[in-house]
Design a protein around this motif. Structure first.
Motif, short mmCIF file in Angstrom:
data_model
loop_
_atom_site.label_atom_id
_atom_site.label_comp_id
_atom_site.label_asym_id
_atom_site.label_seq_id
_atom_site.Cartn_x
_atom_site.Cartn_y
_atom_site.Cartn_z
N UNK A 471 0.81 -1.22 0.00
CA UNK A 471 0.00 0.00 0.00
C UNK A 471 0.84 1.26 0.00
N UNK A 472 0.18 2.38 -0.34
CA UNK A 472 0.91 3.65 -0.47
C UNK A 472 1.40 4.16 0.89
N UNK A 473 0.67 3.90 1.95
CA UNK A 473 1.14 4.34 3.26
C UNK A 473 2.45 3.67 3.62
N UNK A 474 2.53 2.37 3.34
CA UNK A 474 3.79 1.65 3.58
C UNK A 474 4.89 2.20 2.69
N UNK A 475 4.55 2.53 1.44
CA UNK A 475 5.54 3.12 0.54
C UNK A 475 6.05 4.45 1.06
N UNK A 476 5.14 5.28 1.60
CA UNK A 476 5.57 6.55 2.18
C UNK A 476 6.48 6.33 3.38
N UNK A 477 6.13 5.35 4.24
CA UNK A 477 6.97 5.04 5.40
C UNK A 477 8.35 4.59 4.95
N UNK A 478 8.39 3.79 3.90
CA UNK A 478 9.67 3.33 3.37
C UNK A 478 10.52 4.51 2.89
N UNK A 479 9.90 5.46 2.19
CA UNK A 479 10.65 6.61 1.67
C UNK A 479 11.19 7.48 2.81
N UNK A 481 12.07 6.42 5.82
CA UNK A 481 13.22 5.70 6.38
C UNK A 481 14.44 5.80 5.46
N UNK A 482 14.18 5.69 4.18
CA UNK A 482 15.28 5.79 3.21
C UNK A 482 15.93 7.17 3.29
N UNK A 483 15.10 8.22 3.36
CA UNK A 483 15.66 9.58 3.39
C UNK A 483 16.54 9.78 4.63
N UNK A 484 16.14 9.20 5.75
CA UNK A 484 16.95 9.34 6.96
C UNK A 484 18.27 8.60 6.83
N UNK A 485 18.24 7.43 6.22
CA UNK A 485 19.49 6.69 6.06
C UNK A 485 20.45 7.41 5.12
N UNK A 486 19.89 7.96 4.04
CA UNK A 486 20.77 8.69 3.11
C UNK A 486 21.38 9.90 3.80
N UNK A 496 21.00 16.48 0.45
CA UNK A 496 20.19 15.33 0.04
C UNK A 496 18.82 15.85 -0.37
N UNK A 497 18.30 15.42 -1.52
CA UNK A 497 17.02 15.90 -2.03
C UNK A 497 16.22 14.73 -2.57
N UNK A 498 14.90 14.87 -2.47
CA UNK A 498 14.01 13.90 -3.12
C UNK A 498 13.45 14.56 -4.37
N UNK A 499 13.75 13.94 -5.52
CA UNK A 499 13.34 14.52 -6.79
C UNK A 499 11.91 14.14 -7.17
N UNK A 500 11.42 13.06 -6.59
CA UNK A 500 10.07 12.60 -6.92
C UNK A 500 10.01 11.09 -6.89
N UNK A 501 8.86 10.53 -6.46
CA UNK A 501 8.74 9.08 -6.40
C UNK A 501 9.81 8.48 -5.51
N UNK A 502 10.56 7.51 -6.05
CA UNK A 502 11.66 6.89 -5.29
C UNK A 502 13.01 7.36 -5.80
N UNK A 503 13.05 8.53 -6.42
CA UNK A 503 14.30 9.08 -6.94
C UNK A 503 14.85 10.11 -5.96
N UNK A 504 16.10 9.92 -5.56
CA UNK A 504 16.78 10.84 -4.67
C UNK A 504 18.07 11.30 -5.35
N UNK A 505 18.55 12.45 -4.92
CA UNK A 505 19.82 12.98 -5.44
C UNK A 505 20.63 13.54 -4.27
#
Length: 873
Positions: A471-479, A481-486, A496-505
């Motif tokens: 589900x999308x809520x789980x996907x948001x939670x995943x993102x 956590x990912x942003x914190x690790x990066x 660190x920036x989120x460009x959209x979706x699961x794309x980070x730069x």
């Protein structure tokens, strides 16, 4: 009492409904022509119009009985009178005007009698009313009234002339009286409508109020008409014709002279009014200025915004209560001190610089926003405006300072700025902010090589699966956590920036050497591959990272991100969960890919694609059971392009649906043609591969149905193939579509079975007819290998579930025999038959039909068959 019973509640005071009234044609005509006319005015109007119309008709009947010369002169006089109506001469200082038409009306009266004058007067009145009024009542009544007035006055004149003769002096007097009488009758008839509409009777004022100039003009018109008549009597028509242009010139001159007089009078009045208004405005301005100065001291003291009088050096001369409250200071801390002492140190230079320009020529004031220090230590954002101020009794001019607390607005702007430049989910800078910071880094690196930087582009390999399955809520939670690790793996100066979706730069700034970026990438990969706790489920994920460096000399942010994105796709292609560095060779690869994309688009538009057909053989009967349709593209310069090269390009460019439709339509039509060759070929089927984009397309079933209907192929002879990976990654979206295809009668096959996600748990419930064992198992097939055990297990499982088993990649006779013994019903591969064009397949099928019809023992024809059929023996 009401005999019909008590009234209904709530209806006692309701007025009775009025029935709709249908208007007669007469009432509709009256409402359209004269909505403001009462009954007396209406009767009067109709009486005048009818009587005038009868008079005009009688005059026309008289005219028809005259000689051609008389008719010509009367018509010419009418035309001149009507033409004169277009050029009225307005009487000075009045709203009345006259035309030269009356002169010619009176001339026709003297020459031919009242009938001719009546026609000219009616025509001249008609022109005037159409020019001056838009109401049909006026346009119809004015000619009728003029006709009646001329008939009355003209008949009287004619009667007197008959009795007294044509003595010139007497004729002049009589005609003048006639003209005034005509004017009087016309005026009384016209004013009668207005009087009757108001319910009033005629009064002498109706006539004498406007007699003045107009009466004199009518009398003069009569006199001119007599003179023209006497000239005509004595000298004939030639001299009269010569005087008419001179008279027209005189009247035209009067017309334009009065127009100029009116224009000059209008301009004079406008100028006088403007001067009066300007004088009034100036006086009012002086009064308002004096009142403003009186109000200033009261407003200064009681103003809700902070105000102060400053010397040119910024010293506070006087402050109001609002400013003292704004700064939390008393008057002793403000008066006699520099205002800059209460300004934040970072903003103080801007204030001092602005005050330094006060004595400069052309200074009018300045405005700035700055932070002031409150007495308790916190900062207060104020919008300050400074301008000259001079009191009437002041010794020297000073400055007036106005300050307004804008702390709330500043806080709101900061919040909006954060929203505009940061991702709402992770709190990281968004694409817009990243572009801004990256642009600054590009500019710094261009001017100073020591300001080197690198950019990482990250894309997560299984994010879509997490989103679709949990589900999308789980996907948001995943993102999150990912942003914190990066962010936890980066240095303080990195972005660190989120460009959209699961794309980070990640922007790595002030990079001393490239090894730092590689070390950070290794650390990042290690952190990202650790399990995530999402929706009470431990999941694993990985990222593909593309890295580019400022040493490539990028000039714009789009080029930097493009190169990092290209490197990221290189990492994905190398196996994911790794990083790849951008190099110059990738530029060539990307350019070539873009070129192929454009060429593929043109090839589809121009019909340059083709379809090859690889036969599927029944391993037991050694007969062809069907074909798999494969897309082929022969490039004009590059030759044959592998489907493994152009199919991914078509998917990324959004062209795959057109490719799939092309292959399916060609395959269906071609199979119908082959089945028509012989009844023995009716069993043949055709398989078409579809992509994940086709599965996700809502109209896919409709596209398949259209291909079947247009070709005439029965649905059970078409098989739709999709890979195991596509099926399981889009299972939720694919199930409804697969069910619709099964209900349609289309067979379904899973391609490359055994290589993707584990689908064993879904195999019994999925609407699948065929399992195609991947060629990687068949290529390494030996008697006692693991691959043989896998193939045997798939065959047994498929047979137990009622599925057809197809082995792909059959390269040898031994493999074909071993697969047949394991239970595989169908085989496909180069040993059995290579993909071939439709013409070659047609020949193959015709030979197969002939071979089946040959007498026993006749092997000559069998030897002429294709090699794949012979290899089955």
């Amino acid at each position: 009492m009401n005999p019909s019973g008590p009234a209904a509640p709530g209806n006692a005071n309701r007025p009775p409904e009025q029935p709709a009234v249908r208007l007669t044609w007469w009432q509709r005509l009256h409402a359209g022509l004269m909505p403001d006319y009462n009954r007396p005015a209406t009767l009067y109007w109709w009486g005048v119009v009818v009587a005038g119309s009868l008079a005009v008709l009688h005059a026309l009947w008289w005219l028809l009985g005259q000689s051609a010369a008389t008719v010509s002169l009367v018509v010419a006089g009418m035309a001149i009178a009507m033409s004169a109506g277009f050029f009225p001469v307005r009487v000075a200082h009045s709203k009345n005007a006259f035309t030269a038409g009356e002169i010619f009306c009176f001339l026709l009266l003297l020459m031919f009698g009242p009938q001719a004058a009546l026609l000219a007067a009616a025509g001249e009145a008609m022109v005037g009313s159409w020019r001056a009024s838009k109401r049909w009542t006026s346009r119809l009544a004015s000619p009728a009234i003029s006709a009646l007035a001329m008939l009355a006055a003209g008949s009287a004149l004619q009667a007197v002339r008959v009795a007294s003769g044509n003595h010139p002096g007497l004729l002049v007097l009589l005609t003048m009286v006639l003209a005034v009488g005509y004017f009087a009758i016309n005026t009384l008839l016209v004013t009668g409508v207005a009087r009757l509409k108001r319910g009033e009777w005629w009064t002498p004022a109706d006539l004498f109020a406007i007699f003045g100039w107009v009466g004199v003009v009518y009398a003069g018109s009569g006199t001119v008409a007599v003179l023209l008549f006497l000239t005509y009597e004595q000298t004939g028509l030639d001299v009269l014709a010569a005087t008419i242009p001179l008279l027209a010139m005189l009247l035209a001159t009067l017309h334009y002279f009065f127009r100029q007089q009116e224009a000059a009078e209008t301009a004079r009045r406008a100028s006088a009014e403007a001067a009066e208004r300007e004088a009034e405005l100036a006086a009012r301005h002086v009064r308002e200025l004096q009142a403003s100065e009186r109000r200033f001291h009261s407003a200064f003291t009681h103003a809700s915004i902070g105000m102060a009088l400053l010397g040119f050096d910024g010293e506070v001369l006087q402050a109001n209560d609002a400013l003292r409250e704004l700064l939390g200071q008393d008057d002793r801390a403000l008066a006699g001190h520099l205002f800059a002492e209460h300004v934040h140190a970072d903003d103080r230079p801007a204030l001092l610089q602005a005050l330094a320009g006060v004595r400069a020529k052309g200074f009018e004031g300045f405005a700035l926003e700055m932070r002031c220090r409150h007495h308790d230590g916190h900062d207060v954002w104020v919008a300050a405006h400074v301008a000259f101020f001079t009191e009437p009794d002041a010794v020297a001019p000073c400055l007036i300072l106005q300050t307004q607390d804008v702390s709330a607005r500043r806080a709101a702007e900061a919040g909006l700025h954060h929203i505009a430049f940061h991702d709402s989910l992770t709190g990281l800078p968004n694409r817009r902010r990243f572009h801004e910071l990256l642009g600054q880094a590009v500019d710094r690196a261009e001017h100073d090589p020591k300001e080197a930087f690198a950019v990482m582009f990250l894309d997560f390999d299984r994010f879509k699966l997490i989103n679709d399955s949990l589900g999308h809520s789980a996907g948001d939670d995943f993102l999150v956590q990912v942003s914190r690790r990066i962010a936890g793996c980066m240095r303080a100066q990195d972005v660190v920036a989120r460009l959209g979706g699961d794309e980070f730069a990640v922007l790595l700034q002030r990079l001393e050497n490239d090894r730092i970026a590689l070390s950070l990438a290794d650390r990042l990969l290690e952190a990202l591959k650790q399990p995530y706790e999402v929706a009470n489920t431990a999941i694993n994920s990985s990222a593909s990272i593309g890295i580019t460096f400022s040493s490539f000399g990028h000039r714009c942010t789009e080029d930097v991100l493009r190169d990092a994105d290209t490197a990221m796709y290189k990492a994905k292609g190398a196996g994911k969960a790794r990083y790849a560095l951008f190099d110059a060779s990738l530029h060539i690869e990307v350019a070539n890919r873009l070129r192929l994309e454009g060429d593929l688009r043109r090839a589809i538009d121009e019909g340059q694609l083709a379809v090859a057909y690889q036969p599927l053989y029944d391993l037991n009967s050694r007969r062809i059971s069907g074909f798999e349709a494969l897309a082929r593209w022969r490039h004009a310069q590059d030759g044959e392009i592998s489907p493994a090269a152009f199919i991914p390009i078509a998917e990324e460019a959004g062209l795959i649906q057109r490719v799939s439709d092309f292959v399916m339509n060609c395959a269906c039509r071609q199979l119908v043609q082959w089945q028509a060759l012989d009844p023995a070929l009716q069993h043949l089927t055709v398989s078409v591969n579809v992509s994940g984009n086709d599965i996700a397309h809502s109209a896919f079933v409709g596209r398949v149905t259209r291909a079947l209907v247009e070709s005439g192929l029965r649905a059970q002879h078409l098989t739709v193939e999709l890979t195991e990976n596509i099926l399981m990654s889009r299972l939720e979206a694919a199930l409804p579509m697969l069910g619709e295809l099964r209900r349609l009668g289309v067979a379904l096959a899973v391609d490359d079975f055994g290589t993707g996600y584990s689908s064993l748990s879904h195999l019994s419930s999925l609407p699948i007819d065929t399992l195609k064992i991947d060629r990687s198992f068949v290529n390494r097939l030996n008697i006692n290998t693991k691959e043989a055990a896998v193939v045997r297990a798939i065959a047994l499982l498929g047979l137990s579930l009622g599925k057809t088993i197809v082995a792909e990649g059959v390269e040898t006779a031994e493999q074909a025999e071993q697969l047949r013994e394991m239970g595989c019903q169908l085989g496909q591969g180069y040993h059995l038959g290579r993909p071939m064009p439709a013409e070659a397949v047609t020949q193959l099928l015709q030979d197969s039909v002939l071979l089946a019809a040959a007498p026993p023992g006749d092997t000559a024809l069998f030897g002429a068959t294709t090699r794949p059929a012979a290899l089955l023996h």
